[in-house]
Scaffold this active site. Structure first.
Site, PDB file in Angstrom:
ATOM      1  N   LYS A 178     -19.268  -0.230  18.862  1.00  0.00           N
ATOM      2  CA  LYS A 178     -20.121  -1.375  19.176  1.00  0.00           C
ATOM      3  C   LYS A 178     -21.577  -0.921  19.125  1.00  0.00           C
ATOM      4  O   LYS A 178     -21.969   0.039  19.809  1.00  0.00           O
ATOM      5  CB  LYS A 178     -19.761  -1.891  20.575  1.00  0.00           C
ATOM      6  CG  LYS A 178     -20.069  -3.349  20.811  1.00  0.00           C
ATOM      7  CD  LYS A 178     -19.434  -3.779  22.125  1.00  0.00           C
ATOM      8  CE  LYS A 178     -19.784  -5.192  22.482  1.00  0.00           C
ATOM      9  NZ  LYS A 178     -19.319  -5.542  23.827  1.00  0.00           N
TER      10      LYS A 178
HETATM   11  O1  G3P Z   1     -19.481  -7.784  26.266  1.00  0.00           O
HETATM   12  C1  G3P Z   1     -20.489  -8.662  25.920  1.00  0.00           C
HETATM   13  C2  G3P Z   1     -20.418 -10.017  26.602  1.00  0.00           C
HETATM   14  O2  G3P Z   1     -19.125 -10.530  26.488  1.00  0.00           O
HETATM   15  C3  G3P Z   1     -20.952 -10.038  28.010  1.00  0.00           C
HETATM   16  O3  G3P Z   1     -20.631 -11.208  28.694  1.00  0.00           O
HETATM   17  O4  G3P Z   1     -20.555 -12.549  30.782  1.00  0.00           O
HETATM   18  O5  G3P Z   1     -21.940 -10.430  30.721  1.00  0.00           O
HETATM   19  O6  G3P Z   1     -22.657 -12.478  29.483  1.00  0.00           O
HETATM   20  P1  G3P Z   1     -21.497 -11.685  29.992  1.00  0.00           P
END
Ligand code: G3P
Length: 219
Positions: free
Chosen positions: A87
């Protein structure tokens, strides 16, 4: 639509895997920190444990932000297990790193995507997945699902094989809306996945079936 779980929590990953619908896992440095996983050896061991639980792809994020750092970290991560997808953040050196990894046959997930232009660049560089953050766009009054729809259309126009991975999914409606506009993958918490199970009419219907069966059996 592929279902990935967005967590570094082994118990949640096992639960999603046991449900039988899990296609992979995504992690990020915040999720690793939440589980208290720090130090290179612990981080690598944790990724290996995740790979041993799931059958699908496991996104492991680089911490470095220069081309050289990302290449060195990414190559080490890719060697850990064939399920690992490196990633990489959407920054200039990240795009260069994705191009490098793509030419070496190392799969990548370009993260922190907030615009169609960024998604186009990631696809041109040869990213395996692109991760637009649906929930974080919604958080700033911008339509996250609309971005997914736009990227899906652009990729279809030119036949890019990069998969659109709807990230930052927060609830079941996000999953349904992303499915409607053709996201290839969604990644979200276990709660959003299991919430898809629920409907009060299912519970009422099952209770009635069982009650009728019990009544008939006792006659
Ligand atoms: O891993 C990246 C993304 O899915 C993060 O999600 O909920 O922290 O905005 P969030």
């Amino acid at each position: 639509m592929k279902f990935f779980i967005d967590t570094a929590n082994l118990a949640e990953i096992r639960e999603a895997q046991d449900l039988g619908v899990l296609d992979g896992v995504t992690t990020n440095p915040s999720l690793m920190a939440k589980e208290g996983i720090t130090g290179k050896d612990n981080v690598m061991r944790h990724y290996k444990q995740i790979c041993d639980i799931v059958e699908g792809d496991v996104s492991a994020e680089v911490i470095g932000t220069t081309f050289d750092e990302m290449i060195s970290e990414g190559e080490e991560l890719a060697e850990l297990d064939e399920k690992i997808v490196v990633k990489v953040p959407m920054i200039k050196d990240g795009v260069k790193a994705i191009k490098y990894f793509s030419e070496k046959g190392i799969r990548t997930n370009c993260t922190l995507i907030f615009s169609a232009g960024q998604a186009l660049l990631a696809a041109k560089a040869g990213a395996t997945y692109v991760s637009p953050f649906v929930g974080r766009l919604d958080d700033v009054s911008t339509d996250g699902v609309a971005l997914i729809e736009q990227i899906v259309m652009i990729y279809r126009n030119y036949g890019y094989t990069t998969e659109v991975l709807a990230a930052s999914i927060r609830h079941p409606m996000h999953i349904i809306q992303c499915a409607e506009v053709g996201a290839d993958v969604m990644t979200g918490p276990l709660s959003a996945i299991t919430a898809l199970l629920n409907h009060p009419l299912t519970d009422i219907g099952l209770a009635k079936f069982l009650a009728d069966h019990k009544k008939a059996s006792s006659k």
